[in-house]
Design an enzyme around this catalytic site. Structure first.
Site, PDB file in Angstrom:
ATOM      1  N   ARG A  40      -1.641 -53.543  47.932  1.00  0.00           N
ATOM      2  CA  ARG A  40      -2.044 -54.644  47.110  1.00  0.00           C
ATOM      3  C   ARG A  40      -2.645 -54.458  45.789  1.00  0.00           C
ATOM      4  O   ARG A  40      -2.783 -55.767  44.879  1.00  0.00           O
ATOM      5  CB  ARG A  40      -3.224 -55.128  48.064  1.00  0.00           C
ATOM      6  CG  ARG A  40      -3.028 -55.142  49.540  1.00  0.00           C
ATOM      7  CD  ARG A  40      -2.944 -56.504  50.183  1.00  0.00           C
ATOM      8  NE  ARG A  40      -1.997 -56.516  51.155  1.00  0.00           N
ATOM      9  CZ  ARG A  40      -1.114 -57.194  51.780  1.00  0.00           C
ATOM     10  NH1 ARG A  40      -0.663 -58.149  50.698  1.00  0.00           N
ATOM     11  NH2 ARG A  40      -0.570 -57.280  52.890  1.00  0.00           N
ATOM     12  N   HIS A  70       8.474 -47.276  48.733  1.00  0.00           N
ATOM     13  CA  HIS A  70       8.328 -48.770  49.131  1.00  0.00           C
ATOM     14  C   HIS A  70       7.492 -49.373  47.856  1.00  0.00           C
ATOM     15  O   HIS A  70       6.358 -48.809  47.475  1.00  0.00           O
ATOM     16  CB  HIS A  70       7.835 -49.446  50.296  1.00  0.00           C
ATOM     17  CG  HIS A  70       7.861 -50.695  50.768  1.00  0.00           C
ATOM     18  ND1 HIS A  70       7.599 -51.833  49.859  1.00  0.00           N
ATOM     19  CD2 HIS A  70       8.565 -51.381  51.629  1.00  0.00           C
ATOM     20  CE1 HIS A  70       7.910 -52.864  50.552  1.00  0.00           C
ATOM     21  NE2 HIS A  70       8.246 -52.522  51.505  1.00  0.00           N
ATOM     22  N   TYR A  73       3.566 -55.184  47.326  1.00  0.00           N
ATOM     23  CA  TYR A  73       3.790 -56.253  47.889  1.00  0.00           C
ATOM     24  C   TYR A  73       3.423 -57.283  46.453  1.00  0.00           C
ATOM     25  O   TYR A  73       3.698 -58.346  46.719  1.00  0.00           O
ATOM     26  CB  TYR A  73       2.611 -56.623  48.984  1.00  0.00           C
ATOM     27  CG  TYR A  73       3.350 -55.811  50.173  1.00  0.00           C
ATOM     28  CD1 TYR A  73       4.601 -55.652  50.335  1.00  0.00           C
ATOM     29  CD2 TYR A  73       2.360 -55.497  51.056  1.00  0.00           C
ATOM     30  CE1 TYR A  73       4.989 -55.021  51.576  1.00  0.00           C
ATOM     31  CE2 TYR A  73       2.786 -55.021  52.412  1.00  0.00           C
ATOM     32  CZ  TYR A  73       4.140 -54.893  52.443  1.00  0.00           C
ATOM     33  OH  TYR A  73       4.486 -54.062  53.788  1.00  0.00           O
ATOM     34  N   HIS A 111      10.434 -55.997  47.698  1.00  0.00           N
ATOM     35  CA  HIS A 111      10.797 -57.196  48.072  1.00  0.00           C
ATOM     36  C   HIS A 111      11.308 -58.150  47.022  1.00  0.00           C
ATOM     37  O   HIS A 111      10.549 -58.051  45.989  1.00  0.00           O
ATOM     38  CB  HIS A 111       9.207 -57.938  48.857  1.00  0.00           C
ATOM     39  CG  HIS A 111       9.010 -57.236  49.856  1.00  0.00           C
ATOM     40  ND1 HIS A 111       8.132 -57.487  50.733  1.00  0.00           N
ATOM     41  CD2 HIS A 111       9.360 -56.043  50.622  1.00  0.00           C
ATOM     42  CE1 HIS A 111       7.763 -56.699  51.860  1.00  0.00           C
ATOM     43  NE2 HIS A 111       8.777 -55.863  51.876  1.00  0.00           N
ATOM     44  N   GLU A 146      15.054 -55.495  49.781  1.00  0.00           N
ATOM     45  CA  GLU A 146      14.908 -55.681  51.108  1.00  0.00           C
ATOM     46  C   GLU A 146      15.011 -57.298  51.451  1.00  0.00           C
ATOM     47  O   GLU A 146      14.761 -58.296  50.887  1.00  0.00           O
ATOM     48  CB  GLU A 146      13.284 -55.472  51.581  1.00  0.00           C
ATOM     49  CG  GLU A 146      13.133 -55.600  52.846  1.00  0.00           C
ATOM     50  CD  GLU A 146      11.887 -54.855  53.645  1.00  0.00           C
ATOM     51  OE1 GLU A 146      11.211 -54.187  52.974  1.00  0.00           O
ATOM     52  OE2 GLU A 146      11.455 -54.935  54.790  1.00  0.00           O
ATOM     53  N   ASP A 179      15.909 -54.741  57.399  1.00  0.00           N
ATOM     54  CA  ASP A 179      14.636 -54.840  57.928  1.00  0.00           C
ATOM     55  C   ASP A 179      15.152 -55.578  59.550  1.00  0.00           C
ATOM     56  O   ASP A 179      15.270 -56.709  59.350  1.00  0.00           O
ATOM     57  CB  ASP A 179      13.516 -55.231  57.618  1.00  0.00           C
ATOM     58  CG  ASP A 179      12.231 -55.376  58.224  1.00  0.00           C
ATOM     59  OD1 ASP A 179      12.110 -55.589  59.268  1.00  0.00           O
ATOM     60  OD2 ASP A 179      10.966 -54.788  57.789  1.00  0.00           O
ATOM     61  N   HIS A 182      12.969 -58.831  59.914  1.00  0.00           N
ATOM     62  CA  HIS A 182      13.247 -59.684  59.007  1.00  0.00           C
ATOM     63  C   HIS A 182      14.678 -60.295  59.317  1.00  0.00           C
ATOM     64  O   HIS A 182      14.758 -61.656  59.064  1.00  0.00           O
ATOM     65  CB  HIS A 182      13.368 -59.252  57.590  1.00  0.00           C
ATOM     66  CG  HIS A 182      12.048 -58.666  57.037  1.00  0.00           C
ATOM     67  ND1 HIS A 182      11.876 -57.913  56.032  1.00  0.00           N
ATOM     68  CD2 HIS A 182      10.752 -58.654  57.871  1.00  0.00           C
ATOM     69  CE1 HIS A 182      10.511 -57.492  55.851  1.00  0.00           C
ATOM     70  NE2 HIS A 182       9.798 -57.816  57.062  1.00  0.00           N
ATOM     71  N   HIS A 214      14.734 -50.513  58.011  1.00  0.00           N
ATOM     72  CA  HIS A 214      13.612 -50.830  58.700  1.00  0.00           C
ATOM     73  C   HIS A 214      13.841 -51.126  60.112  1.00  0.00           C
ATOM     74  O   HIS A 214      14.149 -52.227  60.332  1.00  0.00           O
ATOM     75  CB  HIS A 214      12.573 -51.666  57.828  1.00  0.00           C
ATOM     76  CG  HIS A 214      12.060 -51.367  56.580  1.00  0.00           C
ATOM     77  ND1 HIS A 214      11.652 -52.296  55.755  1.00  0.00           N
ATOM     78  CD2 HIS A 214      12.090 -50.131  55.821  1.00  0.00           C
ATOM     79  CE1 HIS A 214      11.552 -51.340  54.403  1.00  0.00           C
ATOM     80  NE2 HIS A 214      11.853 -50.316  54.589  1.00  0.00           N
ATOM     81  N   ASP A 227       7.060 -63.138  59.863  1.00  0.00           N
ATOM     82  CA  ASP A 227       7.189 -61.722  59.575  1.00  0.00           C
ATOM     83  C   ASP A 227       5.978 -61.108  60.337  1.00  0.00           C
ATOM     84  O   ASP A 227       5.129 -60.816  59.803  1.00  0.00           O
ATOM     85  CB  ASP A 227       6.962 -61.702  57.841  1.00  0.00           C
ATOM     86  CG  ASP A 227       7.248 -60.139  57.587  1.00  0.00           C
ATOM     87  OD1 ASP A 227       7.504 -59.340  58.519  1.00  0.00           O
ATOM     88  OD2 ASP A 227       7.301 -59.686  56.318  1.00  0.00           O
ATOM     89  N   HIS A 229       5.746 -58.163  62.733  1.00  0.00           N
ATOM     90  CA  HIS A 229       6.466 -56.768  63.384  1.00  0.00           C
ATOM     91  C   HIS A 229       5.727 -56.487  64.712  1.00  0.00           C
ATOM     92  O   HIS A 229       4.626 -56.688  64.722  1.00  0.00           O
ATOM     93  CB  HIS A 229       6.444 -55.399  62.317  1.00  0.00           C
ATOM     94  CG  HIS A 229       7.044 -55.683  61.025  1.00  0.00           C
ATOM     95  ND1 HIS A 229       6.945 -54.633  60.205  1.00  0.00           N
ATOM     96  CD2 HIS A 229       7.466 -56.708  60.434  1.00  0.00           C
ATOM     97  CE1 HIS A 229       7.780 -55.039  58.966  1.00  0.00           C
ATOM     98  NE2 HIS A 229       7.774 -56.296  59.235  1.00  0.00           N
ATOM     99  N   GLU A 259       8.355 -49.513  60.946  1.00  0.00           N
ATOM    100  CA  GLU A 259       7.137 -50.252  60.267  1.00  0.00           C
ATOM    101  C   GLU A 259       6.258 -51.145  61.285  1.00  0.00           C
ATOM    102  O   GLU A 259       6.069 -52.214  61.053  1.00  0.00           O
ATOM    103  CB  GLU A 259       7.615 -51.110  59.235  1.00  0.00           C
ATOM    104  CG  GLU A 259       8.087 -50.464  57.955  1.00  0.00           C
ATOM    105  CD  GLU A 259       8.928 -51.543  57.011  1.00  0.00           C
ATOM    106  OE1 GLU A 259       9.252 -52.460  57.350  1.00  0.00           O
ATOM    107  OE2 GLU A 259       8.543 -51.302  55.815  1.00  0.00           O
TER     108      GLU A 259
HETATM  109 ZN    ZN Z   1       8.224 -57.355  57.370  1.00  0.00          ZN
HETATM  110 FE    FE Z   2      10.301 -53.945  56.041  1.00  0.00          FE
HETATM  111 FE    FE Z   3       9.050 -54.251  53.073  1.00  0.00          FE
END
Ligand code: ZN
Ligand code: FE
Ligand code: FE
Length: 282
Positions: A40, A70, A73, A111, A146, A179, A182, A214, A227, A229, A259
């Protein structure tokens, strides 16, 4: 000889890369994924060459596959605000500089971003611009965009988006990170038509550009654009479809990371379960 699948999970590197690799190894993983910086926030810790040396040693002694780094975000290369885009460009360039110090086959996953109103096409143009600069900093970098669910104004929930970005950049080593949560939420039916989805990837992006995976179950239905998981086998995708996905020949040699909403012991159980089910299915 059949190569063992490269399977791991997302881990914290707050205690260093070597410590994360030791945890991965202790739970039956032969790869792991980490955030290049606080997911973040902005700032990244300086890399410690001794720690990286220790990481590489554990990786080679235990036959690890490529790691996945990764991106943050908060990094939105296609924002409609110029200062947000500039911030994202600086972060991805800094990530490329750090990636050069990490094992050379590491895959950088990020992303594509959210266009926040100006539309997909203009958003894609901004992503292309940001990526061209990143590739110039580290032309050999493996960079995987992704695939997303399409929540809000997200870009990258269709393979065509990612294909257009890769074509627009026109240089470097770009690909896709698949993913499973996703894909399913975006409306790709990996449960009933895995072969169809893989051919669609091949017809657009090219299946050789699948760089990372993922492996997540999903709390929501196919096409929900959400989204969320879920633990493997406890969601709408189900363990059988996830195992078929993970063992698909098109994904051979690619790093697969969980994840799922788990602590270390839960990851360990899922890694063992997937390995066991793949062995049985062969
Ligand atoms: Zn996700
Ligand atoms: Fe992912
Ligand atoms: Fe991701």
């Amino acid at each position: 000889m059949d190569q063992e699948i490269i399977l791991g999970c997302h881990l914290s590197i707050s205690k260093g890369f070597k410590a994360a690799a030791e945890i991965a190894n202790s739970i039956g993983a032969n790869t792991f994924q980490f955030f290049t910086r606080n997911p973040r926030g902005g700032r990244a810790k300086a890399l410690d060459p001794k720690d990286i040396k220790g990481l590489k040693q554990i990786m080679s002694e235990n036959n690890f596959g490529p790691l996945s780094a990764h991106g943050s975000y908060t990094m939105n290369l296609c924002s409609n605000k110029e200062d947000v885009r500039d911030f994202a460009s600086r972060i991805i360039i800094d990530d490329m500089l750090r990636l050069r110090e990490l094992p050379e086959n590491t895959v950088y996953v990020f992303h594509p971003g959210s266009h926040v109103g100006q539309g997909v096409e203009e958003g894609i143009e901004y992503i292309i611009r940001g990526l061209k600069d990143a590739v110039d900093v580290y032309p050999e970098a493996n960079i995987a965009l992704e695939g997303m669910t399409g929540k809000g104004s997200e870009i990258g929930f269709k393979f065509e988006h990612i294909k257009n970005i890769i074509d627009g950049v026109g240089k470097g080593n770009l690909g896709i990170c698949l993913d499973t949560c996703h894909l399913y939420s975006a409306g790709y039916d990996i449960v009933n038509d895995l072969e169809g989805v893989i051919s669609e990837i091949d017809d657009t992006i090219g299946k050789e550009r699948i760089m990372a995976v993922h492996l997540n179950d999903s709390m929501t239905e196919m096409g929900s654009n959400k989204d969320r998981h879920e633990k493997l086998g406890e969601g709408s995708i189900g363990i059988d479809a996830l195992v078929r996905f993970a063992s698909h020949p098109a994904l051979k040699g690619r790093p697969i990371n969980l994840e799922t909403p788990n602590e270390i012991d839960g990851y360990e159980r899922e890694i063992k379960l997937v390995r066991e089910l793949i062995r049985k299915s062969c």
